[in-house]
Enzyme design. Structure first.
Site, PDB file in Angstrom:
ATOM      1  N   TYR A   1       3.640   6.663  -3.681  1.00  0.00           N
ATOM      2  CA  TYR A   1       3.872   6.431  -5.107  1.00  0.00           C
ATOM      3  C   TYR A   1       3.953   7.753  -5.880  1.00  0.00           C
ATOM      4  O   TYR A   1       4.576   7.819  -6.930  1.00  0.00           O
ATOM      5  CB  TYR A   1       2.732   5.605  -5.712  1.00  0.00           C
ATOM      6  CG  TYR A   1       2.831   4.121  -5.506  1.00  0.00           C
ATOM      7  CD1 TYR A   1       3.016   3.583  -4.237  1.00  0.00           C
ATOM      8  CD2 TYR A   1       2.713   3.245  -6.577  1.00  0.00           C
ATOM      9  CE1 TYR A   1       3.087   2.215  -4.049  1.00  0.00           C
ATOM     10  CE2 TYR A   1       2.774   1.878  -6.397  1.00  0.00           C
ATOM     11  CZ  TYR A   1       2.965   1.364  -5.136  1.00  0.00           C
ATOM     12  OH  TYR A   1       3.026   0.012  -4.953  1.00  0.00           O
TER      13      TYR A   1
ATOM     14  N   LYS B   1      -0.929   2.959   9.627  1.00  0.00           N
ATOM     15  CA  LYS B   1       0.214   2.865  10.549  1.00  0.00           C
ATOM     16  C   LYS B   1       0.184   4.133  11.398  1.00  0.00           C
ATOM     17  O   LYS B   1       1.139   4.928  11.451  1.00  0.00           O
ATOM     18  CB  LYS B   1       1.514   2.732   9.737  1.00  0.00           C
ATOM     19  CG  LYS B   1       2.761   2.448  10.547  1.00  0.00           C
ATOM     20  CD  LYS B   1       2.821   1.035  11.121  1.00  0.00           C
ATOM     21  CE  LYS B   1       4.023   0.866  12.033  1.00  0.00           C
ATOM     22  NZ  LYS B   1       4.015  -0.401  12.789  1.00  0.00           N
TER      23      LYS B   1
ATOM     24  N   ASP C   1       0.896  -3.843  10.310  1.00  0.00           N
ATOM     25  CA  ASP C   1       1.689  -5.032  10.659  1.00  0.00           C
ATOM     26  C   ASP C   1       0.780  -6.124  11.218  1.00  0.00           C
ATOM     27  O   ASP C   1       0.875  -7.299  10.854  1.00  0.00           O
ATOM     28  CB  ASP C   1       2.853  -4.693  11.615  1.00  0.00           C
ATOM     29  CG  ASP C   1       2.467  -3.754  12.761  1.00  0.00           C
ATOM     30  OD1 ASP C   1       1.311  -3.292  12.800  1.00  0.00           O
ATOM     31  OD2 ASP C   1       3.335  -3.489  13.618  1.00  0.00           O
TER      32      ASP C   1
ATOM     33  N   ASP D   1      -0.967  -2.396  -2.082  1.00  0.00           N
ATOM     34  CA  ASP D   1      -0.146  -3.172  -3.022  1.00  0.00           C
ATOM     35  C   ASP D   1       0.388  -4.419  -2.327  1.00  0.00           C
ATOM     36  O   ASP D   1       0.264  -5.542  -2.826  1.00  0.00           O
ATOM     37  CB  ASP D   1       1.016  -2.299  -3.511  1.00  0.00           C
ATOM     38  CG  ASP D   1       1.957  -3.059  -4.426  1.00  0.00           C
ATOM     39  OD1 ASP D   1       1.459  -3.777  -5.311  1.00  0.00           O
ATOM     40  OD2 ASP D   1       3.188  -2.948  -4.249  1.00  0.00           O
TER      41      ASP D   1
HETATM   42  C1  IPM Z   1       0.553  -3.559  -8.915  1.00  0.00           C
HETATM   43  C2  IPM Z   1       2.026  -3.357  -9.211  1.00  0.00           C
HETATM   44  C3  IPM Z   1       2.314  -1.892  -9.457  1.00  0.00           C
HETATM   45  C4  IPM Z   1       1.964  -1.130  -8.162  1.00  0.00           C
HETATM   46  C5  IPM Z   1       3.743  -1.550  -9.887  1.00  0.00           C
HETATM   47  C6  IPM Z   1       4.216  -2.405 -11.030  1.00  0.00           C
HETATM   48  C7  IPM Z   1       3.858  -0.107 -10.236  1.00  0.00           C
HETATM   49  O1  IPM Z   1       2.805  -3.904  -8.212  1.00  0.00           O
HETATM   50  O2  IPM Z   1      -0.295  -3.120  -9.712  1.00  0.00           O
HETATM   51  O3  IPM Z   1       0.232  -4.191  -7.914  1.00  0.00           O
HETATM   52  O4  IPM Z   1       2.758  -1.145  -7.219  1.00  0.00           O
HETATM   53  O5  IPM Z   1       0.885  -0.540  -8.125  1.00  0.00           O
HETATM   54 MN    MN Z   2       1.685  -5.115  -6.813  1.00  0.00          MN
END
Ligand code: IPM
Ligand code: MN
Ligand code: NAD
Length: 355
Positions: free
Chosen positions: A142, A191, A223, A247
């Site tokens: 990210y 992974k 996985d 996430d």
């Molecule tokens: C979450 C969301 C966010 C993330 C996005 C909207 C940036 O999916 O908080 O789970 O991936 O962290």
């Molecule tokens: Mn999310």
């Protein structure tokens, strides 16, 4: 006590669910003698429309000056074609980074009343499950280097997964400390059979595990973990994983609790100031239809009372109220399988009656 809470309602169902959580916090304030002062700030698509940027400076300053932050959700089709650096979602990453919130706690627990709403076979969830996903929140792909370039086959785009020893050590510590207070078991998801960053992750998890001999440790490839979550969710206690794997796995874990509308989260750093939000998004498909399940946001407010303010009794009062409403059979649309359901406002009123 008086607590200043910054409200980031955001987009789609964001304002609807935050309004519900505010009503619940106000009821808790009245009952237990606390004053919650709410100050709204713009974030996401609404901020782009109003001031041309997804995360205005006043929002960051307001959050940093508050005692804690409650967020709804950001994003929607209207802003989906904007470049990556001015998308609503970028604001979420920005505020998490600005507040130093490297830990994201996502508890996925099956409420006994929702066993029938869980899509898994009855024998699999007979004894329920109670998982705490500890997701690393300010590192990994990210936040890694990204861009566009000319490659071997012409135009290409790239994002990079990078984790430092420091980032892994601090999230590992959170996971093991969290496990000590619950089922004393940590599963680290990676992974490591492919990714160098996962191999460092695994090495540091092992080093940390040695310092916590009272906590049972194992690692699992992501996985396999995605499969194990639906095969036997009760095997997990604390699950620690990277930003992106966390996430994805938390959305999967949410559905086996009955609905994504049930899962709260707490984003924490080195101070007591946190950011609390449901794990779901802005649900543009149901926004404005009074169909949103506010429980994930209400439970996020409960997590705020506990983690930021140390108000355990008050936090429990919210959880018990939600429990009672679910036990009484009340459901929102996402949990009703097409049968009769309560609107966002109606289920909130039922929860308020219990407080
Ligand atoms: C979450 C969301 C966010 C993330 C996005 C909207 C940036 O999916 O908080 O789970 O991936 O962290
Ligand atoms: Mn999310
Ligand atoms: P989503 O979580 O918004 O919705 C997925 C599905 O779940 C939809 O069918 C939606 O109606 C349903 N749903 C979600 N929350 C619900 C609730 N409280 N009650 C009832 N049903 C609920 O995911 P998506 O559709 O992939 O994303 C929509 C937008 O939200 C995108 O712009 C995305 O980037 C954004 N998003 C934001 C956050 C956040 O702000 N934290 C998190 C995830 C996605």
């Amino acid at each position: 006590m008086r607590y200043n809470i910054a409200l980031l309602k955001g987009d789609g169902i964001g304002p609807e669910i935050v309004d519900s959580a505010v009503k619940v916090l106000e009821a808790i304030g009245n009952k237990f003698g606390h004053e919650f002062v709410f100050t709204p700030y713009l974030i996401g698509g609404i901020a782009i429309d109003t001031c041309g940027e997804p995360l205005p400076k006043e929002t960051v300053e307001g959050c940093l000056a508050s005692d804690s932050v409650l967020l709804g959700a950001v994003g929607g089709p209207k802003w989906d074609t904007l470049p990556g650096n001015i998308r609503p979602e970028k604001a979420l990453l920005g505020i998490r980074a600005a507040m130093g919130l490297f830990t994201n706690l996502r508890p996925a627990k099956l409420y006994p009343a929702l066993k029938g709403e869980c899509p898994l076979r009855a024998d699999i969830v007979e004894n329920g499950f109670d998982i705490m996903i500890v997701r690393e929140l300010t590192g990994g792909i990210y936040f890694g280097e990204r861009g566009m370039r000319e490659g071997k086959w012409g135009e290409e785009a790239y994002d990079t997964e990078c984790y430092s020893r420091m980032e892994i050590e601090r999230i590992a510590k959170v996971a093991f400390e969290t496990a000590r207070k619950r089922g004393k078991k940590v599963t680290s998801i990676d992974k490591a059979n492919v990714l160098e960053s996962s191999r460092l992750w695994r090495k540091i998890m092992h080093e940390t595990a040695e310092r916590y001999p009272d906590v049972e440790y194992s690692d699992m490839l992501v996985d396999n973990a995605a499969m194990q979550l639906v095969r036997n969710p009760a095997q997990f206690d604390v699950v620690v994983t990277s930003n992106m794997f966390g996430d994805i796995l938390s959305d999967e874990a949410s559905q086996i609790t009955g609905s994504i509308g049930m899962l709260p989260s707490a984003s924490l750093g080195e101070t007591t100031r946190g950011l609390y939000e449901p794990i779901h998004g802005s649900a543009p498909d149901i926004a404005g239809q009074h169909k949103a399940n506010p429980i994930a946001t209400i439970l996020s407010a409960a997590m705020m009372l506990l983690h930021s303010f140390g108000l355990a009794k008050e936090s429990d009062a919210i959880v018990s109220a939600v429990d009672a409403v679910l036990n009484a059979g009340y459901r929102t649309a996402d949990l009703s399988h097409g049968a009769a359901y309560l609107s966002t406002e109606e289920i909130t009123a039922k929860i308020l009656e219990q407080i």
